[in-house]
Write an enzyme that holds these catalytic residues in place. Structure first.
Site, PDB file in Angstrom:
ATOM      1  N   SER A 163       3.523  10.314  19.658  1.00 56.71           N
ATOM      2  CA  SER A 163       2.764   9.071  19.516  1.00 56.71           C
ATOM      3  C   SER A 163       3.629   7.831  19.742  1.00 56.71           C
ATOM      4  O   SER A 163       4.746   7.718  19.231  1.00 56.71           O
ATOM      5  CB  SER A 163       2.139   8.989  18.126  1.00 56.71           C
ATOM      6  OG  SER A 163       1.447   7.754  17.970  1.00 56.71           O
ATOM      7  N   SER A 190       2.284   4.884  18.893  1.00 62.21           N
ATOM      8  CA  SER A 190       1.721   3.894  17.974  1.00 62.21           C
ATOM      9  C   SER A 190       2.772   3.233  17.087  1.00 62.21           C
ATOM     10  O   SER A 190       2.711   2.023  16.855  1.00 62.21           O
ATOM     11  CB  SER A 190       0.628   4.535  17.117  1.00 62.21           C
ATOM     12  OG  SER A 190      -0.495   4.865  17.904  1.00 62.21           O
ATOM     13  N   LYS A 223     -10.448  12.524  13.646  1.00 62.27           N
ATOM     14  CA  LYS A 223     -11.362  11.395  13.713  1.00 62.27           C
ATOM     15  C   LYS A 223     -12.699  11.662  13.035  1.00 62.27           C
ATOM     16  O   LYS A 223     -13.325  10.727  12.520  1.00 62.27           O
ATOM     17  CB  LYS A 223     -11.576  10.984  15.173  1.00 62.27           C
ATOM     18  CG  LYS A 223     -10.315  10.420  15.815  1.00 62.27           C
ATOM     19  CD  LYS A 223     -10.562   9.937  17.233  1.00 62.27           C
ATOM     20  CE  LYS A 223      -9.286   9.387  17.848  1.00 62.27           C
ATOM     21  NZ  LYS A 223      -9.509   8.843  19.215  1.00 62.27           N
ATOM     22  N   ASP A 229     -11.374   2.383  19.260  1.00 62.28           N
ATOM     23  CA  ASP A 229     -11.377   2.882  20.638  1.00 62.28           C
ATOM     24  C   ASP A 229     -12.507   2.247  21.439  1.00 62.28           C
ATOM     25  O   ASP A 229     -12.351   1.961  22.628  1.00 62.28           O
ATOM     26  CB  ASP A 229     -11.561   4.404  20.664  1.00 62.28           C
ATOM     27  CG  ASP A 229     -10.319   5.162  20.257  1.00 62.28           C
ATOM     28  OD1 ASP A 229      -9.203   4.642  20.455  1.00 62.28           O
ATOM     29  OD2 ASP A 229     -10.465   6.292  19.753  1.00 62.28           O
ATOM     30  N   GLY A 238     -16.547  14.788  30.769  1.00 64.29           N
ATOM     31  CA  GLY A 238     -16.136  15.396  29.513  1.00 64.29           C
ATOM     32  C   GLY A 238     -17.149  15.197  28.415  1.00 64.29           C
ATOM     33  O   GLY A 238     -18.001  14.303  28.488  1.00 64.29           O
ATOM     34  N   GLY A 247     -16.198  15.623  24.767  1.00 68.15           N
ATOM     35  CA  GLY A 247     -15.552  15.639  23.458  1.00 68.15           C
ATOM     36  C   GLY A 247     -15.639  14.313  22.723  1.00 68.15           C
ATOM     37  O   GLY A 247     -16.501  13.475  22.994  1.00 68.15           O
ATOM     38  N   GLY A 248     -14.692  14.119  21.795  1.00 71.91           N
ATOM     39  CA  GLY A 248     -14.727  12.926  20.956  1.00 71.91           C
ATOM     40  C   GLY A 248     -14.510  11.637  21.732  1.00 71.91           C
ATOM     41  O   GLY A 248     -15.145  10.615  21.445  1.00 71.91           O
ATOM     42  N   TYR A 294      -2.366   9.335  29.902  1.00 67.83           N
ATOM     43  CA  TYR A 294      -1.286   8.433  30.302  1.00 67.83           C
ATOM     44  C   TYR A 294       0.049   9.140  30.495  1.00 67.83           C
ATOM     45  O   TYR A 294       1.037   8.498  30.884  1.00 67.83           O
ATOM     46  CB  TYR A 294      -1.129   7.265  29.325  1.00 67.83           C
ATOM     47  CG  TYR A 294      -0.768   7.617  27.895  1.00 67.83           C
ATOM     48  CD1 TYR A 294       0.541   7.878  27.521  1.00 67.83           C
ATOM     49  CD2 TYR A 294      -1.748   7.641  26.909  1.00 67.83           C
ATOM     50  CE1 TYR A 294       0.870   8.166  26.206  1.00 67.83           C
ATOM     51  CE2 TYR A 294      -1.431   7.920  25.588  1.00 67.83           C
ATOM     52  CZ  TYR A 294      -0.119   8.184  25.241  1.00 67.83           C
ATOM     53  OH  TYR A 294       0.196   8.475  23.940  1.00 67.83           O
TER      54      TYR A 294
END
Length: 279
Positions: free
Chosen positions: A20, A22, A71, A108, A131, A133-134, A221
């Protein structure tokens, strides 16, 4: 300067979490905002472990950033949640309120809206999502906020599209399902948002005919550029990466955690760019 606000903490949680970026982004933001005693760390945490982790956090904790696979469970731990987090059934942010309870949000979604708008996407777009998914749920919410009434969703499994139906209904969207074999035709859209894992869309790079004026958002990314992103750029299509979204969603989280509005974007962007450049 806010250096007198002592000992506040925040972290990103997920599993795996060692990759991460972040902490780099938020730590740079704290420094730029003068929050000199604030800290931001990464915590490896599985889904079953999050309730216990959150319950054990002391009053010094301002908030948590949540990534996969946390999430959905994060939303269940909050006393209140934003409408968008409730609609899509997922939260990437938990914010400590003054009474000690937690508020859940999903940054997001506004992050996607921002990066797509910055890339030139106009209101009321025709949107295709790859896709189911979430991240696809967040993409549906972003499409709704941009004024789309219908979204084309491309998945390998029809069941994955069916699982998006409750979120679409809550957002007031109609879903048009497309099988993966027919994905190239679905690129005739104002925006294509790819939420599939690394490598899953590589085969489409040579098969797509790009619509002039469209925008591609590829949530990956690393590695970058993906074959799909390179093909889009080679055809003059504006491309937004997962790194762009990582920064945009972090700005919203920073403002939630600290109350500093606007977040120090230039410093946070510079730190992210430097860190990503050495990876």
């Amino acid at each position: 300067m806010r250096s007198t606000e002592r000992g506040r903490r925040a972290a990103v949680c997920g599993k795996p979490i060692g990759h991460s970026l972040s902490p780099v982004i938020h730590t740079a933001g704290f420094a730029a905002a003068g929050l000199l005693t604030w800290s931001y760390t990464a915590i490896e945490c599985a889904e079953a472990e999050l309730p216990g982790l959150v319950a054990g956090l002391g009053p010094e904790w301002a908030g948590l950033s949540l990534t996969m696979p946390l999430k959905e469970v994060a939303l269940t731990l909050a006393a209140a949640a934003s409408p968008v987090a409730t609609a899509i059934g997922a939260a990437n942010t938990l914010v400590r309120r003054p009474d000690g309870t937690w508020f859940a949000d999903n940054t997001d979604v506004p992050g996607m809206v921002r990066v797509l708008s910055d890339a030139g996407l106009a209101a009321g777009p025709a949107v295709t999502v790859l896709g189911g998914g979430g991240t696809a749920r967040a993409a549906l919410a972003a499409a709704a906020q941009l004024g789309a009434a219908e979204v084309t969703v491309v998945t390998r499994r029809p069941q994955a599209r069916a699982e998006l139906a409750p979120a679409a209904a809550a957002l007031g969207l109609t879903i048009t399902g497309v099988d993966w074999a027919d994905a190239p035709a679905a690129f005739d859209a104002d925006a294509v948002i790819s939420t599939v894992p690394k490598g899953a869309a590589d085969e489409l790079a040579a098969a797509v005919r790009w619509r002039p004026g469209s925008v591609l958002f590829d949530a990956i990314y690393d590695p970058w550029p993906t074959p799909l992103a390179a093909a889009a750029a080679g055809n003059g299509i504006p491309v937004v990466s997962g790194l762009d979204l990582l920064l945009a969603q972090a700005l919203g989280q920073f403002e939630h955690f600290t109350g500093v509005v606007p977040a120090p974007e230039a410093a946070m962007r510079a730190a992210l760019t430097a860190a990503a450049g050495v990876r």
